[in-house]
Motif scaffolding. Structure first.
Motif, PDB file in Angstrom:
ATOM      1  N   THR A  60       0.842  -1.194   0.000  1.00  0.00           N
ATOM      2  CA  THR A  60       0.000   0.000   0.000  1.00  0.00           C
ATOM      3  C   THR A  60       0.879   1.246   0.000  1.00  0.00           C
ATOM      4  OG1 THR A  60      -1.714  -1.159   1.260  1.00  0.00           O
ATOM      5  CG2 THR A  60      -1.835   1.244   1.199  1.00  0.00           C
ATOM      6  N   LEU A  61       0.726   2.074  -1.024  1.00  0.00           N
ATOM      7  CA  LEU A  61       1.397   3.379  -1.040  1.00  0.00           C
ATOM      8  C   LEU A  61       0.700   4.251  -0.003  1.00  0.00           C
ATOM      9  CD1 LEU A  61       1.670   3.810  -4.917  1.00  0.00           C
ATOM     10  CD2 LEU A  61       3.280   2.695  -3.351  1.00  0.00           C
ATOM     11  N   ASN A  62       1.465   4.784   0.940  1.00  0.00           N
ATOM     12  CA  ASN A  62       0.841   5.352   2.132  1.00  0.00           C
ATOM     13  C   ASN A  62       1.366   6.760   2.436  1.00  0.00           C
ATOM     14  OD1 ASN A  62      -0.857   5.367   4.367  1.00  0.00           O
ATOM     15  ND2 ASN A  62       0.708   4.492   5.719  1.00  0.00           N
ATOM     16  N   ARG A  63       1.121   7.660   1.513  1.00  0.00           N
ATOM     17  CA  ARG A  63       1.352   9.095   1.751  1.00  0.00           C
ATOM     18  C   ARG A  63       0.094   9.840   1.295  1.00  0.00           C
ATOM     19  NH1 ARG A  63       6.258  11.607  -0.880  1.00  0.00           N
ATOM     20  NH2 ARG A  63       6.185  13.011   0.930  1.00  0.00           N
ATOM     21  N   PRO A  64      -1.027   9.600   1.954  1.00  0.00           N
ATOM     22  CA  PRO A  64      -2.293  10.126   1.439  1.00  0.00           C
ATOM     23  C   PRO A  64      -2.334  11.647   1.329  1.00  0.00           C
ATOM     24  CG  PRO A  64      -2.549   9.264   3.683  1.00  0.00           C
ATOM     25  CD  PRO A  64      -1.205   8.823   3.203  1.00  0.00           C
ATOM     26  N   GLU A  65      -1.641  12.359   2.221  1.00  0.00           N
ATOM     27  CA  GLU A  65      -1.661  13.818   2.150  1.00  0.00           C
ATOM     28  C   GLU A  65      -0.962  14.328   0.896  1.00  0.00           C
ATOM     29  OE1 GLU A  65      -0.468  12.098   4.705  1.00  0.00           O
ATOM     30  OE2 GLU A  65      -1.973  12.385   6.274  1.00  0.00           O
TER      31      GLU A  65
END
Length: 282
Positions: free
Chosen positions: A22-27
């Motif tokens: 999961t790519l996890n830099r939503p901001e």
């Protein structure tokens, strides 16, 4: 294969034989930088070498799969991230640095996805632009949320689709439609992407991860040696003459025909039951 929190990435194993990245830099709309790309390449190598992993699924956290490279210029915060590989300079500091950064850091991500013998699935949960678009197209299967939008978008910045996007779109759409897609800077809906052949399925957002994991479990239960050899043969055939492709698959068949899963498949057929595959190596 390691699980946990890395540079902008979370890795879990939600089902037997399935790794979820999961790519996890939503901001930042899961914008990528060189540290994320280095970790992705390392994680894919680990997946390749781990017999317990049969399928790799990519998705994004938040409203983006990945909006491309992080061009904000702000240094990222990696609180709690495990170190997978030593840090190195990102390149792109002069013309040869750009060449080095592309060849050494960015392009290897999509090569690693394509070089992975295990099946890969992109669960495209939102916008997939530039490097996010290339990551999705490099995957073997693409399932998109109905709210997803996909495209390159590089020309709006005067830049090029330099991480494999041009190659992959030409493969899927042909030269004429690829020319239209890139030159007109098209960002398409999930439905249009399906019509073009860029994605395999479109599902409602709440069904995306479940459907992607359903497919992953289905593929993880298949005959692994035959699947992996067939994946490579299909990609090889796209760039070979017919004679070369036939010789290539004959060589691979000399392996798969003698694998325990082939023996089990034939035995199950004769016994009129579902096969129970379990081989992971010749």
């Amino acid at each position: 294969m390691q699980t946990g929190t890395f540079h902008g990435i979370e890795v879990t194993t939600p089902e037997k034989g399935v790794a979820l990245i999961t790519l996890n830099r939503p901001e930042q709309l899961n914008g990528m930088n060189h540290e994320m790309k280095r970790d992705l390449v390392e994680l894919l190598l680990q997946a390749q070498m781990d017999d317990a992993i049969c399928v790799v699924v990519f998705t994004g956290n938040g409203r983006a799969f990945s909006a491309g490279d992080d061009i904000t210029g702000r240094p990222p915060s990696w609180d709690g991230a495990e170190e997978l590989v030593p840090g190195i300079p990102p390149g792109h500091n002069h013309f040869i640095g750009t060449y080095n950064g592309l060849r050494g850091l960015s392009q290897p991500v999509n090569l690693a996805v394509r070089n992975l013998d295990k099946v890969s699935i992109a669960a495209v949960n939102g916008v997939a632009i530039q490097s996010g678009f290339s990551l999705a197209l490099s995957s073997d299967f693409r399932i998109a949320s109905s709210t997803a939008r996909l495209g390159s978008g590089t020309l709006r910045f005067g830049l090029l689709p330099d991480e494999a996007g041009h190659y992959l779109v030409v493969q899927m759409l042909g030269v004429a439609r690829a020319m239209d897609f890139f030159m007109r800077n098209r960002i398409v809906s999930a439905a249009e992407a399906a019509d073009l052949g860029l994605v395999h399925e479109v599902v409602e957002p709440e069904r995306l991860l479940d459907r992607s994991l359903e497919l992953a479990v289905e593929l993880a239960a298949g005959p692994q040696v035959a699947q992996r050899l067939l994946k490579r043969a299909i990609y090889n055939a796209a760039e070979m003459t017919m004679h070369q492709a036939l010789d290539d698959i004959a060589t691979k068949t000399a392996i798969s025909d003698w694998d325990p899963d082939a023996i089990e498949g034939m035995k199950a057929f004769k016994e009129k039951r579902a096969p129970q595959f379990g081989s992971t190596a010749p």
